[in-house]
Motif scaffolding. Structure first.
Motif, PDB file in Angstrom:
ATOM      1  N   VAL A 420      31.599   7.570 -12.380  1.00  0.00           N
ATOM      2  CA  VAL A 420      31.535   8.521 -11.560  1.00  0.00           C
ATOM      3  C   VAL A 420      30.557   9.655 -11.302  1.00  0.00           C
ATOM      4  N   GLU A 421      29.737   9.362 -12.587  1.00  0.00           N
ATOM      5  CA  GLU A 421      28.427  10.237 -12.287  1.00  0.00           C
ATOM      6  C   GLU A 421      27.675  10.015 -11.192  1.00  0.00           C
ATOM      7  N   ARG A 422      27.675   8.578 -10.723  1.00  0.00           N
ATOM      8  CA  ARG A 422      26.880   8.466  -9.511  1.00  0.00           C
ATOM      9  C   ARG A 422      27.428   8.860  -8.264  1.00  0.00           C
ATOM     10  N   LEU A 423      28.771   9.577  -8.265  1.00  0.00           N
ATOM     11  CA  LEU A 423      29.338  10.080  -7.132  1.00  0.00           C
ATOM     12  C   LEU A 423      28.712  11.597  -7.173  1.00  0.00           C
ATOM     13  N   MET A 424      28.184  12.031  -8.065  1.00  0.00           N
ATOM     14  CA  MET A 424      27.890  13.671  -8.042  1.00  0.00           C
ATOM     15  C   MET A 424      27.241  14.095  -6.998  1.00  0.00           C
ATOM     16  N   PRO A 425      26.115  13.402  -6.220  1.00  0.00           N
ATOM     17  CA  PRO A 425      25.768  13.881  -5.211  1.00  0.00           C
ATOM     18  C   PRO A 425      26.375  14.044  -3.822  1.00  0.00           C
ATOM     19  N   PHE A 426      27.240  12.888  -3.867  1.00  0.00           N
ATOM     20  CA  PHE A 426      28.390  12.750  -2.758  1.00  0.00           C
ATOM     21  C   PHE A 426      29.516  14.228  -3.127  1.00  0.00           C
ATOM     22  N   ALA A 427      29.702  14.462  -4.271  1.00  0.00           N
ATOM     23  CA  ALA A 427      30.892  15.407  -4.734  1.00  0.00           C
ATOM     24  C   ALA A 427      30.055  16.776  -4.286  1.00  0.00           C
ATOM     25  N   MET A 428      28.887  17.012  -4.582  1.00  0.00           N
ATOM     26  CA  MET A 428      28.148  18.207  -4.339  1.00  0.00           C
ATOM     27  C   MET A 428      28.045  18.187  -2.884  1.00  0.00           C
ATOM     28  N   GLY A 429      27.874  17.214  -2.227  1.00  0.00           N
ATOM     29  CA  GLY A 429      27.762  17.131  -0.497  1.00  0.00           C
ATOM     30  C   GLY A 429      29.143  17.860   0.105  1.00  0.00           C
ATOM     31  N   VAL A 430      30.246  17.490  -0.653  1.00  0.00           N
ATOM     32  CA  VAL A 430      31.697  17.816  -0.137  1.00  0.00           C
ATOM     33  C   VAL A 430      31.882  19.189  -0.563  1.00  0.00           C
ATOM     34  N   ILE A 431      31.407  19.822  -1.592  1.00  0.00           N
ATOM     35  CA  ILE A 431      31.437  21.160  -2.122  1.00  0.00           C
ATOM     36  C   ILE A 431      30.651  21.938  -1.014  1.00  0.00           C
TER      37      ILE A 431
END
Length: 451
Positions: A420-431
């Protein structure tokens, strides 16, 4: 995603095969884990719970704010209390299902931010934090980045079976739907089911003190029956009847107040609150804001129960379409730059904006109207929360489904852990998008209130 079949804290030397100590959990790691977990991951001992006179003072201040709100506007108070209860029940859904499926829950907090007050029962710390932006339940091991004691690994979220993980992460949204069904049943069985029609009555919502109606003796909650003999059954008819006279004319206004019929002579004013090129400029003005109460259809207990369930589905569909519209970045720009032509169904709003609407809803529909509004809000939140986007619950559900597919595809008997660490940029974009939605909605709610 990475083919990762062991948690982050189980590492082995590639040459010797010997176990290695877990990597250092840095501040950056903690921040990432908190974003993915949707709440704080730091734990506090029994001697660190928030309390004492500062905690009591903080709780007293919160209660005082609620008391002040009840004094200022009872309908907004009812709505806000309903929202807080809904938030609490959302997290209670996560908490109960996590405990039932054998997961370890270490925190249950209402609101975010610094702790104001807390206490510990067993292995869980319960309390209230400072920022009223939601709530969270801390379940250990929400993903492979989460640091977990070896003895607790078997009780972590990530080690449980797919059905249990999916149940726990979906429990919050399921609770919102159940809340909506209960609220709808309560409204339908007592008040009836709201329809698209209004009662043929005109009620004064507010009479401005500086305008003619108030000066003549018209008061809030009066029911206007006629204007100089012209019967009125809607706000539109009231406006047309008033404008059929000239400014300065004195008309007899027949109203019903507390069951008594009164005739009030009113000297009409002139409308100067609109631009001079507006057709209404200079027209006769009464000076009231009026509404027609919604018309309700009576149901029996069985009919109320059935309709409370079936009505969830069309509202869910409309909420889904609304979410797609609102998340469109082009729509956000249009809502701010072209407020007159922007699609009102795609307008982002905040709890503040909905709360201000609850005042009007309470005035027109009473408690039943506010409860109905809360039911619709719960359905929307339940649907939005299950959008497959981290850090929403739907994002965690999507990861659980992905991991299950990978386990089946690779025919592995063990657990597959998505990186899931690779999804961090995507999660930050959602935020970032969610923050844009919040600030855009707040700006519109302040500068251009709904209704």
């Amino acid at each position: 995603m990475t083919d990762q079949i062991t948690p982050r804290d189980e590492r082995h030397d590639e040459r010797s095969g010997e176990s290695l100590p877990p990597p250092a959990f840095t501040r950056s790691d903690r921040m990432k884990s908190e974003i993915m977990a949707g709440g704080a991951v730091s734990e506090h001992g029994d001697d660190e719970v928030a309390g004492g006179w500062k905690g009591l003072l903080s709780m007293a201040a919160i209660l005082a704010l609620f008391a002040w709100l009840a004094f200022v506007n009872i309908w907004i108070f009812v709505f806000v209390v309903g929202v807080v209860i809904s938030i609490f029940l959302h997290e209670l859904g996560h908490y109960l299902t996590a405990r039932w499926t054998g997961m370890k829950v270490t925190q249950f907090f209402l609101f975010f931010g610094p702790r104001l007050w807390s206490f510990r029962r067993g292995e869980t710390e319960y309390g209230v934090r400072a920022l009223p932006l939601g709530a969270f339940v801390r379940i250990i091991g929400m993903n492979r980045m989460d640091e977990v004691e070896p003895d607790d690994e078997a009780r972590s979220y990530r080690q449980k079976s797919f059905p249990r993980r999916l149940l726990v992460i979906s429990a919050g949204s399921i609770m919102h739907i159940l809340i909506a069904i209960v609220l709808l049943f309560g409204v339908y069985s007592t008040q009836g089911e709201i329809t698209a029609q209004d009662e043929p009555r005109v009620i004064v919502g507010a009479a401005a003190q500086e305008l003619p109606a108030w000066g003549a003796g018209v008061r809030d909650d009066d029911e206007i029956v006629s204007v100089e003999g012209i019967a009125v059954t809607s706000s539109v008819e009231l406006g047309e009847a008033v404008r059929s006279f000239d400014p300065g004319d004195v008309v007899d206004l027949v109203v019903i107040r507390d069951g008594e019929t009164l005739t009030i002579p009113v000297g009409l004013g002139a409308n100067t609150s609109v631009p001079e090129d507006d057709p209404l400029f200079g027209a006769a003005l009464l000076g009231v804001r009026s509404f027609s109460p919604p018309l309700y259809q009576d149901h029996g207990i069985v009919g109320s129960a059935v309709n409370a369930v079936t009505d969830v589905f069309p509202v869910t569909w409309e909420s889904t379409k609304g979410i797609v519209k609102v998340l469109n970045p082009v729509n956000l720009v249009n809502q701010v730059t072209d407020t007159e032509n922007a699609d009102p169904t795609a307008r982002p709003t905040t709890i503040y904006g909905v709360a201000t609407v609850s005042d009007d809803v309470g005035d027109s529909g009473g408690l039943a109207g506010v409860l109905y509004l809360l039911a619709i809000l719960n359905i929307f939140v339940g649907v939005f929360n299950m959008a497959p986007l981290l850090p929403l619950d739907g994002g965690h559900a999507a990861i659980a489904v992905y991991e299950r597919i990978q386990e089946k595809r690779k025919h592995t008997a063990g657990r597959y852990f998505a990186d899931v660490e690779r999804l961090m940029p995507f999660a930050m974009g959602v935020i970032v998008v969610l923050m844009m939605l919040m600030f855009t909605g707040l700006y519109l709610d302040i500068t251009d209130p709904i209704g």
